[in-house]
Write a protein that holds these residues in place. Structure first.
Motif, PDB file in Angstrom:
ATOM      1  N   LEU A 252       0.843  -1.199   0.000  1.00 48.40           N
ATOM      2  CA  LEU A 252       0.000   0.000   0.000  1.00 48.40           C
ATOM      3  C   LEU A 252       0.877   1.247   0.000  1.00 48.40           C
ATOM      4  O   LEU A 252       0.619   2.212  -0.737  1.00 48.40           O
ATOM      5  N   ILE A 253       1.926   1.221   0.802  1.00 49.07           N
ATOM      6  CA  ILE A 253       2.839   2.369   0.853  1.00 49.07           C
ATOM      7  C   ILE A 253       3.427   2.620  -0.540  1.00 49.07           C
ATOM      8  O   ILE A 253       3.500   3.760  -0.999  1.00 49.07           O
ATOM      9  N   SER A 254       3.780   1.530  -1.237  1.00 46.80           N
ATOM     10  CA  SER A 254       4.367   1.694  -2.583  1.00 46.80           C
ATOM     11  C   SER A 254       3.387   2.339  -3.552  1.00 46.80           C
ATOM     12  O   SER A 254       3.788   2.998  -4.519  1.00 46.80           O
ATOM     13  N   SER A 255       2.090   2.140  -3.324  1.00 50.55           N
ATOM     14  CA  SER A 255       1.095   2.721  -4.239  1.00 50.55           C
ATOM     15  C   SER A 255       1.280   4.230  -4.366  1.00 50.55           C
ATOM     16  O   SER A 255       1.026   4.817  -5.416  1.00 50.55           O
ATOM     17  N   PHE A 256       1.733   4.859  -3.269  1.00 50.08           N
ATOM     18  CA  PHE A 256       1.891   6.318  -3.308  1.00 50.08           C
ATOM     19  C   PHE A 256       2.996   6.743  -4.285  1.00 50.08           C
ATOM     20  O   PHE A 256       2.964   7.839  -4.815  1.00 50.08           O
ATOM     21  N   GLY A 257       3.966   5.864  -4.508  1.00 50.78           N
ATOM     22  CA  GLY A 257       5.003   6.223  -5.467  1.00 50.78           C
ATOM     23  C   GLY A 257       4.623   5.836  -6.886  1.00 50.78           C
ATOM     24  O   GLY A 257       5.158   6.363  -7.843  1.00 50.78           O
ATOM     25  N   GLU A 258       3.673   4.894  -7.011  1.00 52.08           N
ATOM     26  CA  GLU A 258       3.418   4.290  -8.330  1.00 52.08           C
ATOM     27  C   GLU A 258       2.184   4.810  -9.063  1.00 52.08           C
ATOM     28  O   GLU A 258       2.163   4.842 -10.287  1.00 52.08           O
ATOM     29  N   LEU A 259       1.127   5.116  -8.320  1.00 52.61           N
ATOM     30  CA  LEU A 259      -0.144   5.450  -8.986  1.00 52.61           C
ATOM     31  C   LEU A 259      -0.301   6.965  -9.106  1.00 52.61           C
ATOM     32  O   LEU A 259      -0.433   7.670  -8.098  1.00 52.61           O
ATOM     33  N   GLU A 260      -0.293   7.450 -10.343  1.00 52.81           N
ATOM     34  CA  GLU A 260      -0.240   8.896 -10.537  1.00 52.81           C
ATOM     35  C   GLU A 260      -1.514   9.615 -10.076  1.00 52.81           C
ATOM     36  O   GLU A 260      -1.479  10.800  -9.763  1.00 52.81           O
ATOM     37  N   LYS A 261      -2.638   8.873 -10.003  1.00 61.37           N
ATOM     38  CA  LYS A 261      -3.875   9.552  -9.602  1.00 61.37           C
ATOM     39  C   LYS A 261      -4.065   9.568  -8.077  1.00 61.37           C
ATOM     40  O   LYS A 261      -4.930  10.263  -7.559  1.00 61.37           O
ATOM     41  N   LEU A 262      -3.271   8.752  -7.384  1.00 60.57           N
ATOM     42  CA  LEU A 262      -3.421   8.666  -5.931  1.00 60.57           C
ATOM     43  C   LEU A 262      -2.845   9.927  -5.284  1.00 60.57           C
ATOM     44  O   LEU A 262      -1.662  10.233  -5.439  1.00 60.57           O
ATOM     45  N   CYS A 263      -3.695  10.660  -4.588  1.00 59.19           N
ATOM     46  CA  CYS A 263      -3.285  11.942  -4.009  1.00 59.19           C
ATOM     47  C   CYS A 263      -2.349  11.738  -2.827  1.00 59.19           C
ATOM     48  O   CYS A 263      -2.473  10.757  -2.086  1.00 59.19           O
ATOM     49  N   ALA A 296       8.468   5.202   6.468  1.00 57.69           N
ATOM     50  CA  ALA A 296       8.458   4.507   5.177  1.00 57.69           C
ATOM     51  C   ALA A 296       7.663   5.312   4.145  1.00 57.69           C
ATOM     52  O   ALA A 296       8.073   5.437   2.978  1.00 57.69           O
ATOM     53  N   LEU A 297       6.553   5.881   4.571  1.00 59.43           N
ATOM     54  CA  LEU A 297       5.736   6.687   3.664  1.00 59.43           C
ATOM     55  C   LEU A 297       6.501   7.914   3.192  1.00 59.43           C
ATOM     56  O   LEU A 297       6.482   8.272   2.014  1.00 59.43           O
ATOM     57  N   ARG A 298       7.151   8.567   4.150  1.00 56.22           N
ATOM     58  CA  ARG A 298       7.861   9.814   3.798  1.00 56.22           C
ATOM     59  C   ARG A 298       9.102   9.539   2.955  1.00 56.22           C
ATOM     60  O   ARG A 298       9.484  10.370   2.132  1.00 56.22           O
ATOM     61  N   ASP A 299       9.706   8.350   3.139  1.00 57.39           N
ATOM     62  CA  ASP A 299      10.865   8.001   2.305  1.00 57.39           C
ATOM     63  C   ASP A 299      10.438   7.922   0.848  1.00 57.39           C
ATOM     64  O   ASP A 299      11.145   8.341  -0.056  1.00 57.39           O
ATOM     65  N   LEU A 300       9.230   7.393   0.648  1.00 55.56           N
ATOM     66  CA  LEU A 300       8.737   7.173  -0.708  1.00 55.56           C
ATOM     67  C   LEU A 300       8.083   8.419  -1.296  1.00 55.56           C
ATOM     68  O   LEU A 300       8.158   8.694  -2.483  1.00 55.56           O
ATOM     69  N   SER A 301       7.390   9.139  -0.442  1.00 49.61           N
ATOM     70  CA  SER A 301       6.616  10.291  -0.897  1.00 49.61           C
ATOM     71  C   SER A 301       6.861  11.442   0.091  1.00 49.61           C
ATOM     72  O   SER A 301       6.048  11.712   0.969  1.00 49.61           O
TER      73      SER A 301
END
Ligand code: SAM
Ligand code: SF4
Length: 447
Positions: A252-263, A296-301
């Motif tokens: 789920l955390i990775s989704s923030f780096g991968e999905l362009e529509k995910l805010c 982890a979230l902030r590392d990615l996004s």
């Protein structure tokens, strides 16, 4: 029995209390009512039908329902044909008792009975007083999919209902039943329908969206659902809420780096910064585990905005426990929080726990927490000054039609000057000033 669709247009006054699940249920009610010739009014005095969609998460919310209901007594006396209904969580919890308490009430219906509203109205029309509070373990075929009355730019989409977590303070599992997910094909169909009506942003909602798919035969999890939604043509933004920290796993955390529509915004309610309080709350995570997920979230996004729910004055909360919460907000630096005084709820474990905290102390702690959070929110919003952000325009100010407001991807409210025709559009805005709860900007361009 006369079908309402054959009659003149009638008016419904609907008031919604509580969370986004109730907002979404209200949308379904309006969708059903639109189909039987009701239009919405903001004047209860002219309504043929008054509906209250209620919340019982805290005592204050519940008391507000009773006082609001009391106000409609005179209206019913003056116009006996008026139908008054109470839906939502207070209705579910009180059931029959509500009818006794309010003799002017016609319909009581719980969250699993929203889709039966038309049938309930017909019964009330024939002079019956109706209680519909059955909790079901499966989702009825026609339960969802009646998407609202509004043709706005954004919409809530329920992806599941109920909750199995039984946090020790929370009444939700008792009034909304066990967790159950909707098949992904229905969710996708609903969102495609919304997009075809002009919706640009959807918020996928459930009490714990991260556990979406559990119990479904299709073997799908929330990250996969997000990917499917991300693929819907014409949709521009995706949000979701609420996430339980115990289930916020790497995919789920990775989704923030991968999905362009995910805010870039996550509402991740921590409730407390103290491990001993978290344990008694039955939250199934520690502050350390929570903080590592945030990292982890902030590392990615890195720019992701984080919001949270925090309860102060949980039974047995010591000064040290409260300090641990204050320390946690310094570490996380949330963009905003929703903070509440613990409110004992019937049937929940925490209501009977020893060492209930004095109301005065709860007030004091709430104030300290909110004051510090206001400073942090302001500091975070000032950081936006000079940046150019994408804003989905939601509406004009009532007083000044040239004053628009909308939301950034990070869920900040932005106010700026522009033509009302821009409502529903995505525009680029330069932020000139950050305040505690909003940003002021100037529009650069559309699109
Ligand atoms: N499912 C979500 C979650 O797990 O965070 C939120 C559900 S609840 C409707 C929204 C918030 O109300 C909770 O996060 C919690 O902070 C607050 N809440 C729930 N029960 C409460 C109680 N008894 N007293 C005070 N606040 C409460
Ligand atoms: Fe309530 Fe906990 Fe379920 Fe959220 S996860 S709805 S706080 S029981």
């Amino acid at each position: 029995m006369e079908e309402r669709s054959d009659m003149r247009e009638k008016l419904v006054f609907l008031e919604t209390f509580g969370c986004q699940m109730n907002d979404s249920d209200s949308e379904r009610m309006l969708g059903i009512l639109k189909g039987i010739n009701f239009a919405r009014t903001d004047d209860p005095g002219s309504a043929d039908l008054i509906l209250l969609n209620t919340c019982t998460v805290r005592d204050k919310a519940e008391q507000k329902v009773y006082s609001t209901l009391g106000r409609y007594k005179e209206l019913k006396k003056a116009r006996p044909g008026l139908i008054i209904g109470v839906g939502g969580c207070v209705a579910q919890q009180q059931g029959e008792k509500l009818l006794k308490r309010a003799p002017h009430l016609d319909i009581v219906f719980g969250p699993h009975n929203v889709h039966r509203l038309r049938e309930l109205l017909l019964e009330a029309d024939s002079g019956q007083r109706v209680v519909a509070t059955r909790l079901t373990e499966t989702i009825d075929a026609d339960e969802y999919g009646v998407t609202g009355s509004s043709s706005g730019e954004k919409a809530f989409v329920s992806i599941m209902r109920g909750c199995n977590n039984f946090c020790s303070y929370c009444i939700v599992p008792y009034v909304r039943g066990r967790e159950i997910s909707r098949p992904s094909s229905e969710i996708i169909k609903e969102i495609k329908g919304l997009v075809s009506r002009g919706v640009k942003e959807v918020t996928l909602i459930g009490q714990n969206v991260n556990s979406y798919g559990r119990g479904l035969h299709e073997g799908i999890g929330f990250p996969t659902l997000l990917r499917e939604v991300n693929g819907i043509e014409g949709l521009r933004r995706i949000r979701f809420m609420t996430s339980h920290p115990k289930d916020i796993l790497d995919p789920l955390i990775s989704s923030f780096g991968e999905l362009e529509k995910l805010c870039e915004h996550l509402h991740l309610p921590v409730q407390s910064g103290s491990n001993s309080v978290l344990k008694r709350m039955n939250r199934s995570y520690t502050r350390e585990a929570y903080l590592s997920r945030v990292q982890a979230l902030r590392d990615l996004s890195p720019g992701i905005s984080l919001t949270s729910d925090i309860i102060v004055g949980f039974p047995g909360e010591s000064d040290e426990d409260f300090d641990a919460t204050m320390d946690l907000i310094e570490k996380v630096r949330y963009d905003a929080i929703f903070s509440f005084k613990f409110s004992p709820r019937l049937e929940t474990k925490a209501a009977d726990m020893p060492d209930q905290v004095d109301e005065g102390l709860k007030d004091k702690r709430l104030l300290i927490l909110q004051e510090r959070q206001r400073e942090i929110s302001l500091e975070k919003n000032i950081e936006y000054e000079g940046r150019v952000v994408e804003v989905l325009v939601e509406g004009g100010s009532e007083k000044n039609h040239e004053r628009l407001s909308g939301k950034t991807r990070s869920f900040k409210t932005v106010k700026f000057d522009g033509n009302e025709e821009l409502v529903g559009e995505l525009v680029q805005v330069r932020i000139v000033k950050g305040y505690v709860n909003s940003l002021i900007g100037e529009m650069i361009e559309k699109g």
